[in-house]
Every structure is written in C-alpha cells, then in structure tokens.
Design a protein around this motif. Structure first.
Motif, PDB file in Angstrom:
ATOM      1  N   VAL A 102      32.353  55.744  58.764  1.00  0.00           N
ATOM      2  CA  VAL A 102      33.461  56.702  58.849  1.00  0.00           C
ATOM      3  C   VAL A 102      33.913  57.103  57.448  1.00  0.00           C
ATOM      4  O   VAL A 102      34.155  58.286  57.175  1.00  0.00           O
ATOM      5  CB  VAL A 102      34.633  56.097  59.666  1.00  0.00           C
ATOM      6  CG1 VAL A 102      35.877  56.940  59.540  1.00  0.00           C
ATOM      7  CG2 VAL A 102      34.236  55.934  61.115  1.00  0.00           C
ATOM      8  N   VAL A 110      34.106  60.858  55.826  1.00  0.00           N
ATOM      9  CA  VAL A 110      35.332  61.385  55.215  1.00  0.00           C
ATOM     10  C   VAL A 110      35.066  61.792  53.767  1.00  0.00           C
ATOM     11  O   VAL A 110      35.515  62.849  53.312  1.00  0.00           O
ATOM     12  CB  VAL A 110      36.474  60.344  55.310  1.00  0.00           C
ATOM     13  CG1 VAL A 110      37.654  60.741  54.448  1.00  0.00           C
ATOM     14  CG2 VAL A 110      36.889  60.154  56.760  1.00  0.00           C
ATOM     15  N   ILE A 146      33.210  65.140  53.826  1.00  0.00           N
ATOM     16  CA  ILE A 146      34.075  66.249  54.234  1.00  0.00           C
ATOM     17  C   ILE A 146      35.102  66.571  53.155  1.00  0.00           C
ATOM     18  O   ILE A 146      35.280  67.737  52.776  1.00  0.00           O
ATOM     19  CB  ILE A 146      34.772  65.943  55.579  1.00  0.00           C
ATOM     20  CG1 ILE A 146      33.740  65.896  56.701  1.00  0.00           C
ATOM     21  CG2 ILE A 146      35.862  66.970  55.877  1.00  0.00           C
ATOM     22  CD1 ILE A 146      34.278  65.345  58.012  1.00  0.00           C
ATOM     23  N   ILE A 148      43.430  66.924  60.962  1.00  0.00           N
ATOM     24  CA  ILE A 148      42.147  67.066  61.662  1.00  0.00           C
ATOM     25  C   ILE A 148      41.112  66.086  61.116  1.00  0.00           C
ATOM     26  O   ILE A 148      40.342  65.493  61.877  1.00  0.00           O
ATOM     27  CB  ILE A 148      41.646  68.527  61.574  1.00  0.00           C
ATOM     28  CG1 ILE A 148      42.568  69.437  62.398  1.00  0.00           C
ATOM     29  CG2 ILE A 148      40.200  68.657  62.036  1.00  0.00           C
ATOM     30  CD1 ILE A 148      42.388  70.914  62.141  1.00  0.00           C
ATOM     31  N   MET A 149      41.113  65.891  59.807  1.00  0.00           N
ATOM     32  CA  MET A 149      40.164  64.954  59.200  1.00  0.00           C
ATOM     33  C   MET A 149      40.356  63.548  59.779  1.00  0.00           C
ATOM     34  O   MET A 149      39.386  62.868  60.110  1.00  0.00           O
ATOM     35  CB  MET A 149      40.343  64.930  57.675  1.00  0.00           C
ATOM     36  CG  MET A 149      39.252  64.189  56.948  1.00  0.00           C
ATOM     37  SD  MET A 149      39.498  64.105  55.154  1.00  0.00           S
ATOM     38  CE  MET A 149      39.705  65.812  54.717  1.00  0.00           C
ATOM     39  N   TYR A 150      41.614  63.120  59.913  1.00  0.00           N
ATOM     40  CA  TYR A 150      41.856  61.791  60.474  1.00  0.00           C
ATOM     41  C   TYR A 150      41.384  61.721  61.928  1.00  0.00           C
ATOM     42  O   TYR A 150      40.728  60.749  62.314  1.00  0.00           O
ATOM     43  CB  TYR A 150      43.334  61.379  60.401  1.00  0.00           C
ATOM     44  CG  TYR A 150      43.496  60.006  60.994  1.00  0.00           C
ATOM     45  CD1 TYR A 150      43.268  58.882  60.229  1.00  0.00           C
ATOM     46  CD2 TYR A 150      43.768  59.836  62.349  1.00  0.00           C
ATOM     47  CE1 TYR A 150      43.325  57.614  60.785  1.00  0.00           C
ATOM     48  CE2 TYR A 150      43.824  58.575  62.922  1.00  0.00           C
ATOM     49  CZ  TYR A 150      43.611  57.470  62.128  1.00  0.00           C
ATOM     50  OH  TYR A 150      43.643  56.217  62.693  1.00  0.00           O
ATOM     51  N   LEU A 151      41.730  62.720  62.725  1.00  0.00           N
ATOM     52  CA  LEU A 151      41.327  62.696  64.136  1.00  0.00           C
ATOM     53  C   LEU A 151      39.811  62.672  64.285  1.00  0.00           C
ATOM     54  O   LEU A 151      39.281  61.947  65.140  1.00  0.00           O
ATOM     55  CB  LEU A 151      41.917  63.891  64.886  1.00  0.00           C
ATOM     56  CG  LEU A 151      43.422  63.847  65.122  1.00  0.00           C
ATOM     57  CD1 LEU A 151      43.878  65.113  65.844  1.00  0.00           C
ATOM     58  CD2 LEU A 151      43.835  62.606  65.910  1.00  0.00           C
ATOM     59  N   LEU A 152      39.110  63.434  63.468  1.00  0.00           N
ATOM     60  CA  LEU A 152      37.651  63.427  63.502  1.00  0.00           C
ATOM     61  C   LEU A 152      37.110  62.049  63.119  1.00  0.00           C
ATOM     62  O   LEU A 152      36.234  61.505  63.803  1.00  0.00           O
ATOM     63  CB  LEU A 152      37.092  64.492  62.562  1.00  0.00           C
ATOM     64  CG  LEU A 152      35.571  64.539  62.437  1.00  0.00           C
ATOM     65  CD1 LEU A 152      34.936  64.894  63.782  1.00  0.00           C
ATOM     66  CD2 LEU A 152      35.165  65.538  61.373  1.00  0.00           C
ATOM     67  N   ALA A 153      37.638  61.472  62.059  1.00  0.00           N
ATOM     68  CA  ALA A 153      37.191  60.145  61.617  1.00  0.00           C
ATOM     69  C   ALA A 153      37.469  59.093  62.686  1.00  0.00           C
ATOM     70  O   ALA A 153      36.628  58.234  62.969  1.00  0.00           O
ATOM     71  CB  ALA A 153      37.885  59.763  60.314  1.00  0.00           C
ATOM     72  N   ASN A 154      38.631  59.178  63.304  1.00  0.00           N
ATOM     73  CA  ASN A 154      38.987  58.228  64.356  1.00  0.00           C
ATOM     74  C   ASN A 154      38.020  58.350  65.535  1.00  0.00           C
ATOM     75  O   ASN A 154      37.558  57.351  66.079  1.00  0.00           O
ATOM     76  CB  ASN A 154      40.428  58.450  64.814  1.00  0.00           C
ATOM     77  CG  ASN A 154      40.858  57.419  65.816  1.00  0.00           C
ATOM     78  OD1 ASN A 154      41.093  56.265  65.480  1.00  0.00           O
ATOM     79  ND2 ASN A 154      40.938  57.825  67.069  1.00  0.00           N
ATOM     80  N   LYS A 155      37.709  59.583  65.908  1.00  0.00           N
ATOM     81  CA  LYS A 155      36.784  59.799  67.028  1.00  0.00           C
ATOM     82  C   LYS A 155      35.397  59.232  66.705  1.00  0.00           C
ATOM     83  O   LYS A 155      34.796  58.551  67.535  1.00  0.00           O
ATOM     84  CB  LYS A 155      36.687  61.286  67.352  1.00  0.00           C
ATOM     85  CG  LYS A 155      35.811  61.595  68.550  1.00  0.00           C
ATOM     86  CD  LYS A 155      36.061  62.982  69.061  1.00  0.00           C
ATOM     87  CE  LYS A 155      35.257  63.321  70.274  1.00  0.00           C
ATOM     88  NZ  LYS A 155      35.595  62.577  71.465  1.00  0.00           N
ATOM     89  N   ILE A 156      34.916  59.484  65.513  1.00  0.00           N
ATOM     90  CA  ILE A 156      33.611  58.956  65.096  1.00  0.00           C
ATOM     91  C   ILE A 156      33.633  57.423  65.082  1.00  0.00           C
ATOM     92  O   ILE A 156      32.649  56.784  65.442  1.00  0.00           O
ATOM     93  CB  ILE A 156      33.213  59.506  63.709  1.00  0.00           C
ATOM     94  CG1 ILE A 156      33.051  61.009  63.745  1.00  0.00           C
ATOM     95  CG2 ILE A 156      31.962  58.815  63.186  1.00  0.00           C
ATOM     96  CD1 ILE A 156      31.938  61.529  64.613  1.00  0.00           C
TER      97      ILE A 156
END
Length: 188
Positions: free
Chosen positions: A71, A75, A78, A170-178
């Motif tokens: 993750v 990050v 990105i 959005i970056m945090y939500l994407l990282a959390n999902k991954i």
C-alpha cells in the motif's frame, strides 16, 4: 536513420529538452552550493525522512508488513506522480530538497504520506475508512502543507491548499481499499 517524425518537430522538441536540461544543470549547481549539507537539507533528510521510517518500523504490525508496504508503494507512486504534475505545470515548487534531480519533495511523497497512511490503516482497523480519510486529509492539508509553507520548503504559485483536501481524501480511501485485498493469485 530516417524517422516518421518531421525534422522540424524533432528540432523544436530538442530545443525544449535542451532548455530543461540547462535549467536542471543550473539548479544542480545552485543546490550543491545552497542546499546540500545546509540546515534545510538535514531537516529534510533526518526529521522528514529517517525519523518517520524508524517510527513506522517500530510501530508496524509485523505480520502485516508486506501488505502495508505494498500500500505504501502504491501511495508513493500516486503522490509522486501527482506532485510531479503540480511542479511540471507550475502550481508549486520546492526548496530544501534532499534530491535535486526529482521535481517533487521526496520526504513528503516517498515517506511522510505513505507512513501516515500505513499507520492509519493499521491503527484501529474497525474505525470507518471515511473518518480516517477525513483525518488524513485534514492533517495533510491543514497541518502538513502549512508547516512546509512556513519552512519555505513548499512554495505555492497557482494552487490553494484546500484543493489538496479531496486528493488526500481519495488517496487514503484508495489505499485503504487496496489494503483489504484478500490475496493475489500465485504465479504458476
């Protein structure tokens, strides 16, 4: 060798690249004389790079290290790409850089943002990712960026820090999902 591109286009693009190369060469000379081994270099290297890495090594959940590092790398990619675009298009620039040849501020993109996200993901995983995204975006936007503005490391030209909030969110939500991906298929 004969090429499909016109000679005029190749010549014009070459002029742009020569200008960029000359600017990079001039900046390297300036950086060597005015940043390398000065206070801003040491602050960037020790406090904003080494300290967060040591912190994360000590507090990480060892059994989740590979997942978190995956993750963190996402990050890193990105944030570096977005930062590169911001610098490239004249929205902001940096001083006090640890590495002069990369347009982004390495400690922020490669260390601080990934470490903050990896830390938030592993601490209290039952808390809503949206709440954590708000916390991360708020800290990054309203504490981190103003601190770097105050230090003079981050100089805004055509940007307002509030624009960063949805990007961090959005970056945090994407990282959390991954980070929740159950597994990868083995390579046969």
């Amino acid at each position: 060798m004969k090429t499909l591109q016109s000679k005029e286009k190749i010549k014009k693009v070459s002029e742009f690249y020569n200008d960029v190369s000359k600017a990079n060469e001039d900046y390297l000379k300036y950086w060597l004389d005015n940043t390398l081994f000065h206070w801003d270099f040491w602050l960037s290297l020790i406090v904003f790079t080494i300290v967060p890495i040591v912190f994360w090594i000590k507090i990480r959940k060892k059994e989740s290290s590979n997942r978190l590092l995956f993750v963190g790398m996402l990050v890193f990619i990105i944030s570096s790409w977005l930062d590169f675009l911001g610098v490239q298009y004249g929205k902001w620039y940096y001083t006090g850089k640890v590495i002069p040849s990369i347009p982004s501020y390495v400690p922020w993109d490669w260390v601080i943002i990934p470490v903050l996200i990896m830390t938030l993901i592993q601490i209290k995983p039952q808390i809503s990712p949206i709440l954590k995204a708000i916390i991360f975006a708020s800290v990054s936007t309203f504490i981190g960026e103003p601190l770097f503005l105050w230090l003079g490391f981050y100089v805004i030209k055509d940007w307002h820090i509030i624009y960063s909030f949805p990007i961090y969110f959005i970056m945090y939500l994407l990282a959390n999902k991954i980070s929740k991906v159950k597994n990868f298929e083995p390579i046969p």
